[in-house]
Design an enzyme around this catalytic site. Structure first.
Site, mmCIF file in Angstrom:
data_model
loop_
_atom_site.group_PDB
_atom_site.id
_atom_site.type_symbol
_atom_site.label_atom_id
_atom_site.label_comp_id
_atom_site.label_asym_id
_atom_site.label_seq_id
_atom_site.Cartn_x
_atom_site.Cartn_y
_atom_site.Cartn_z
ATOM 1 N N TYR A 7 -1.752 7.264 -1.553
ATOM 2 C CA TYR A 7 -1.614 7.703 -3.086
ATOM 3 C C TYR A 7 -3.119 7.571 -3.596
ATOM 4 C CZ TYR A 7 -1.459 2.731 -4.418
ATOM 5 O OH TYR A 7 -1.933 1.414 -4.378
ATOM 6 N N GLU A 8 -3.942 7.157 -3.057
ATOM 7 C CA GLU A 8 -5.383 7.351 -3.643
ATOM 8 C C GLU A 8 -6.128 8.533 -3.525
ATOM 9 O OE1 GLU A 8 -7.696 3.241 -3.536
ATOM 10 O OE2 GLU A 8 -6.057 3.069 -2.091
ATOM 11 N N ALA A 14 3.269 -6.075 -0.218
ATOM 12 C CA ALA A 14 4.234 -6.477 -1.570
ATOM 13 C C ALA A 14 5.051 -5.483 -1.446
ATOM 14 C CB ALA A 14 3.457 -6.326 -2.737
HETATM 15 N N1 HPA Z 1 8.404 -0.194 -4.959
HETATM 16 C C1 HPA Z 1 7.584 0.563 -4.185
HETATM 17 N N2 HPA Z 1 6.416 -0.308 -3.783
HETATM 18 C C2 HPA Z 1 6.413 -1.389 -4.377
HETATM 19 C C3 HPA Z 1 7.281 -2.041 -5.258
HETATM 20 C C4 HPA Z 1 8.571 -1.324 -5.620
HETATM 21 O O1 HPA Z 1 9.438 -1.713 -6.229
HETATM 22 N N3 HPA Z 1 6.999 -3.425 -5.377
HETATM 23 C C5 HPA Z 1 5.779 -3.548 -4.692
HETATM 24 N N4 HPA Z 1 5.340 -2.679 -4.098
#
Ligand code: HPA
Length: 276
Positions: A88-89, A116
């Site tokens: 996305y960058e 994450a």
């Molecule tokens: N969606 C997409 N990417 C993420 C999320 C999310 O809820 N949380 C952390 N990265």
């Protein structure tokens, strides 16, 4: 970019790193959003900033300061990416996976991906760790599109076992032995940078997805293509859109990562030192 150009760029990056260090890693670790502090657990031998590598893509996301850290976790030689680049960058997807290919050429045969992620499975909680068992790549660009780089791998690589069974078993065993609660599931990569809509999360759940994020899958595909053994751990930073009353934000990702950090650090250290 065509395969030949991609490979030439990779070779230039390799030469730049080799001017700075001759360290031979066995395991490559990519640290996800908010998980960069893990770098403190490494006995550092050398560091190479992404900015010092000609043509290397440089992350623009806060919390993704970019460098390779070479050193030891226990007795295991590792290269760790503190900061990754995301599709996305605006980078070409071949640039997004360039670091993975580079770490393979530097000697790493094993790749541990971390990220994450939003929890899609309703039994997950913010702060949970999830072992990635499989992925859904169809919402992200395939990093192998373009001329195939024969030096790295085949045109039509098999993806039936992207996440190595033996590495998964090691992570599972280490989590159990150290009392670290570990969820398991399927991770889907969407492009981002917007978070998903509630309808998209319902769709992902119907497709069998447990967690969603904006990274990892393209890297796993490229790593599998070039013959690395791959495994992955997600830190569930929030329940995905529509699952709670609150809107999502990037700060929440950092907070949940901080909460999970001690368990994450221990699991990564135990797993990396136990990988066979
Ligand atoms: N969606 C997409 N990417 C993420 C999320 C999310 O809820 N949380 C952390 N990265």
């Amino acid at each position: 970019m065509q395969g030949k150009e991609v490979y030439e760029k990779l070779q230039r990056c390799l030469a730049c790193v080799r001017e700075k260090t001759s360290f031979q890693p066995r395991v490559a670790v990519i640290l996800g959003s908010g998980l960069g502090d893990y770098a403190q657990s490494i006995r550092v031998e050398a560091e190479v900033s992404y900015g010092d590598i000609e043509g290397f893509p440089i992350s623009t996301v806060p919390g993704h300061a970019g460098k390779f850290i070479f050193g030891f976790v226990g007795e295991t030689p590792v290269v760790c990416m503190k900061g990754r680049v995301h599709y996305y960058e605006g980078y070409d997807v071949t640039d997004v996976v360039l670091p993975v290919r580079l770490m393979k050429l530097l000697g790493a045969g094993i790749l541990l991906l971390t990220n994450a992620a939003g929890g899609v499975n309703p039994s997950f909680h913010a702060g949970d760790l999830m072992l990635i068992r499989d992925h859904i790549s169809v919402f992200a660009p395939n990093p192998l599109i373009g001329g195939n780089i024969e030096e790295l791998g085949p045109r039509f690589p098999d993806m039936s076992r992207v996440y190595d069974r033996g590495l998964q078993e090691t992570i599972r065993r280490q989590a159990a032995e150290h009392g670290i609660y570990l969820q398991e599931g399927v991770y889907a990569q969407l492009t981002g940078p917007s978070f998903e809509s509630p309808a998209e999360i319902r769709m992902l759940r119907m497709l069998g997805c447990d967690a969603v994020g904006m990274s990892t899958v393209v890297e796993a595909i490229a790593a599998n293509h070039c013959g690395m053994r791959v495994c992955g751990i997600s830190c569930i930073s929030n329940l995905a859109a529509g699952m709670t009353d609150r809107p999502l934000n990037h700060e929440e990702v950092q907070e949940a990562a901080d909460m999970a950090a001690p368990r994450f650090r221990e699991l990564v250290t135990k797993a990396v030192t136990a990988f066979e």
